[in-house]
Design a protein around this motif. Sequence first.
Motif, PDB file in Angstrom:
ATOM      1  N   VAL A 245       0.871  -1.181   0.000  1.00  0.00           N
ATOM      2  CA  VAL A 245       0.000   0.000   0.000  1.00  0.00           C
ATOM      3  C   VAL A 245       0.904   1.226   0.000  1.00  0.00           C
ATOM      4  CG1 VAL A 245      -1.786   1.273   1.239  1.00  0.00           C
ATOM      5  CG2 VAL A 245      -1.775  -1.247   1.270  1.00  0.00           C
ATOM      6  N   CYS A 246       0.806   2.013  -1.051  1.00  0.00           N
ATOM      7  CA  CYS A 246       1.654   3.204  -1.202  1.00  0.00           C
ATOM      8  C   CYS A 246       0.792   4.473  -1.175  1.00  0.00           C
ATOM      9  CB  CYS A 246       2.431   3.126  -2.515  1.00  0.00           C
ATOM     10  SG  CYS A 246       3.520   1.687  -2.654  1.00  0.00           S
ATOM     11  N   GLU A 247       1.433   5.605  -1.286  1.00  0.00           N
ATOM     12  CA  GLU A 247       0.722   6.881  -1.215  1.00  0.00           C
ATOM     13  C   GLU A 247      -0.253   7.076  -2.369  1.00  0.00           C
ATOM     14  OE1 GLU A 247       3.822  10.001   0.740  1.00  0.00           O
ATOM     15  OE2 GLU A 247       4.468   9.021  -1.110  1.00  0.00           O
ATOM     16  N   ARG A 248       0.095   6.547  -3.553  1.00  0.00           N
ATOM     17  CA  ARG A 248      -0.735   6.806  -4.733  1.00  0.00           C
ATOM     18  C   ARG A 248      -1.259   5.535  -5.384  1.00  0.00           C
ATOM     19  NH1 ARG A 248       3.445  10.578  -5.227  1.00  0.00           N
ATOM     20  NH2 ARG A 248       4.583   9.344  -6.783  1.00  0.00           N
ATOM     21  N   GLY A 249      -1.294   4.446  -4.637  1.00  0.00           N
ATOM     22  CA  GLY A 249      -1.826   3.219  -5.210  1.00  0.00           C
ATOM     23  C   GLY A 249      -1.338   1.992  -4.463  1.00  0.00           C
ATOM     24  N   THR A 250      -1.812   0.857  -4.907  1.00  0.00           N
ATOM     25  CA  THR A 250      -1.416  -0.412  -4.297  1.00  0.00           C
ATOM     26  C   THR A 250      -0.996  -1.380  -5.396  1.00  0.00           C
ATOM     27  OG1 THR A 250      -3.595  -1.483  -4.404  1.00  0.00           O
ATOM     28  CG2 THR A 250      -3.159  -0.059  -2.498  1.00  0.00           C
ATOM     29  N   ALA A 251      -0.261  -2.410  -5.005  1.00  0.00           N
ATOM     30  CA  ALA A 251       0.138  -3.461  -5.952  1.00  0.00           C
ATOM     31  C   ALA A 251       0.134  -4.787  -5.213  1.00  0.00           C
ATOM     32  CB  ALA A 251       1.524  -3.172  -6.520  1.00  0.00           C
ATOM     33  N   ARG A 252      -0.436  -5.816  -5.848  1.00  0.00           N
ATOM     34  CA  ARG A 252      -0.587  -7.117  -5.198  1.00  0.00           C
ATOM     35  C   ARG A 252      -0.061  -8.228  -6.096  1.00  0.00           C
ATOM     36  NH1 ARG A 252      -6.310  -7.701  -4.135  1.00  0.00           N
ATOM     37  NH2 ARG A 252      -6.513  -8.848  -6.094  1.00  0.00           N
ATOM     38  N   ILE A 253       0.596  -9.211  -5.507  1.00  0.00           N
ATOM     39  CA  ILE A 253       1.066 -10.395  -6.230  1.00  0.00           C
ATOM     40  C   ILE A 253       0.647 -11.646  -5.474  1.00  0.00           C
ATOM     41  CG2 ILE A 253       3.050  -9.197  -7.238  1.00  0.00           C
ATOM     42  CD1 ILE A 253       4.798 -10.637  -5.118  1.00  0.00           C
ATOM     43  N   GLY A 254       0.705 -12.778  -6.176  1.00  0.00           N
ATOM     44  CA  GLY A 254       0.481 -14.070  -5.535  1.00  0.00           C
ATOM     45  C   GLY A 254      -0.932 -14.597  -5.610  1.00  0.00           C
ATOM     46  N   ASP A 255      -1.779 -13.984  -6.454  1.00  0.00           N
ATOM     47  CA  ASP A 255      -3.154 -14.467  -6.555  1.00  0.00           C
ATOM     48  C   ASP A 255      -3.254 -15.802  -7.284  1.00  0.00           C
ATOM     49  OD1 ASP A 255      -4.182 -12.345  -5.149  1.00  0.00           O
ATOM     50  OD2 ASP A 255      -4.580 -11.136  -6.923  1.00  0.00           O
ATOM     51  N   GLY A 256      -2.189 -16.181  -7.982  1.00  0.00           N
ATOM     52  CA  GLY A 256      -2.174 -17.491  -8.633  1.00  0.00           C
ATOM     53  C   GLY A 256      -3.199 -17.635  -9.728  1.00  0.00           C
ATOM     54  N   GLN A 257      -3.387 -16.594 -10.517  1.00  0.00           N
ATOM     55  CA  GLN A 257      -4.416 -16.633 -11.554  1.00  0.00           C
ATOM     56  C   GLN A 257      -3.816 -16.542 -12.953  1.00  0.00           C
ATOM     57  OE1 GLN A 257      -7.235 -13.592 -10.520  1.00  0.00           O
ATOM     58  NE2 GLN A 257      -8.119 -14.788  -8.866  1.00  0.00           N
ATOM     59  N   GLY A 269      -8.865 -22.594 -10.711  1.00  0.00           N
ATOM     60  CA  GLY A 269      -7.517 -22.973 -11.111  1.00  0.00           C
ATOM     61  C   GLY A 269      -6.944 -23.937 -10.097  1.00  0.00           C
ATOM     62  N   THR A 270      -5.619 -23.994 -10.024  1.00  0.00           N
ATOM     63  CA  THR A 270      -4.964 -24.897  -9.096  1.00  0.00           C
ATOM     64  C   THR A 270      -4.102 -24.104  -8.112  1.00  0.00           C
ATOM     65  OG1 THR A 270      -3.073 -25.185 -10.581  1.00  0.00           O
ATOM     66  CG2 THR A 270      -4.891 -26.763 -10.797  1.00  0.00           C
ATOM     67  N   ILE A 271      -3.809 -24.717  -6.975  1.00  0.00           N
ATOM     68  CA  ILE A 271      -2.961 -24.119  -5.951  1.00  0.00           C
ATOM     69  C   ILE A 271      -1.767 -25.032  -5.747  1.00  0.00           C
ATOM     70  CG2 ILE A 271      -2.810 -23.401  -3.532  1.00  0.00           C
ATOM     71  CD1 ILE A 271      -5.835 -22.912  -3.605  1.00  0.00           C
ATOM     72  N   ALA A 272      -0.560 -24.462  -5.767  1.00  0.00           N
ATOM     73  CA  ALA A 272       0.655 -25.250  -5.522  1.00  0.00           C
ATOM     74  C   ALA A 272       0.556 -25.937  -4.162  1.00  0.00           C
ATOM     75  CB  ALA A 272       1.884 -24.346  -5.571  1.00  0.00           C
ATOM     76  N   GLN A 273       1.211 -27.097  -4.048  1.00  0.00           N
ATOM     77  CA  GLN A 273       1.135 -27.853  -2.815  1.00  0.00           C
ATOM     78  C   GLN A 273       2.366 -27.717  -1.925  1.00  0.00           C
ATOM     79  OE1 GLN A 273      -1.920 -29.813  -1.901  1.00  0.00           O
ATOM     80  NE2 GLN A 273      -2.347 -28.097  -3.287  1.00  0.00           N
ATOM     81  N   ASP A 274       3.463 -27.192  -2.467  1.00  0.00           N
ATOM     82  CA  ASP A 274       4.630 -26.957  -1.613  1.00  0.00           C
ATOM     83  C   ASP A 274       5.502 -25.861  -2.212  1.00  0.00           C
ATOM     84  OD1 ASP A 274       6.217 -28.081  -3.648  1.00  0.00           O
ATOM     85  OD2 ASP A 274       6.482 -29.980  -2.606  1.00  0.00           O
TER      86      ASP A 274
END
Length: 339
Positions: A245-257, A269-274
């Motif tokens: 979360v920054c002053e002028r926006g946000t950025a997100r990773i890891g949704d796995g899509q 979809g699928t989710i990694a197991q390890d």
Amino acid sequence: MENRDVLGVAVIGTGKMGADHVRRIQQVTSGARVVAVVDVDRERAELVAGRVDGCTAYTDPVAAMASTDVDAVLIASPGAAHEAALLAAFSRDLPVLCEKPLTPDAASALRVLEAERRLGRRRVQVGFMRRYDAEYLKLKSLLDTGQLGRPLMLHNRHRNLASPPWWTSAMHINDSVVHEMDVTRWLLGQEITAVTVLFPRPSGNAPEGLQDPQFVVMETDGGALVDVEINVNCGFGYQVQAEVVCERGTARIGDGQDMVVSTAGRWGGTIAQDFIERFEDAYDREVQAWVDATRRGEVTGPSVWDGYAVAAVCEAGVRAQREGRRVEAELVEKPALYD
């Protein structure tokens, strides 16, 4: 080790991670080959060595490093054995890729730091593989542009399918949140100054006596707040997510899509197991970067300072768990070698 056509690597430790690195160097990495493997379990070392032409099995890291075929060392043994292996590599001026942790505690990490400082040049790349993950690299690149303004908060979720029988509450910090500690410092370019650990009600999926999940809050010297939900018995897979979360926006990773499938009235979809499945590409990039730099006579990537700093923050985190309070992280002054 400048201008080597093929780098001869000794892999110390042939457990899950070490054996995977042997496979990686032989089948994925260019410019290197495994010439020695080391394990206190001779039978296991010989089994892994037997899969690689021209590879010799050892039970003693020092003996392996003495081989004229060995140009560099990859340490994937348990953390308690890292200090001795690192100091042995320093005595032979061998470049090292050391899996995390650098060492299990700040005092031993500081001894390694002082030993490398006496050499007068870096010899170690520490294996914080998230720095080589494609999504984390994109996030780092975006933050470095400054277009979102200053980072104010960093939210992290770190979930494992199930914990092994020997897992302890302290390992939530030392073996899992350790990664968020490193990526926080790397993404934000700030040191972590204090840690607080909170405990919600234990999950019914967690073994009796294990404090799981946990909620970790970290403060940085740049004024950012960082939180980590660490849940090692989520029951559905391995999941790592981060949102800045920054002053002028946000950025997100890891949704796995990367791919979402719609069929028969459902989408998903699928989710990694390890972690090896989730970060396979990151490990590939990490090892290749190490090999390429070593062949050029350079050392890049996470440094011994990074390993020491994270060890110090881990110690603060475990104290925060145990004492139920905010604990400040204490670091020595950063040596010029790591600027």
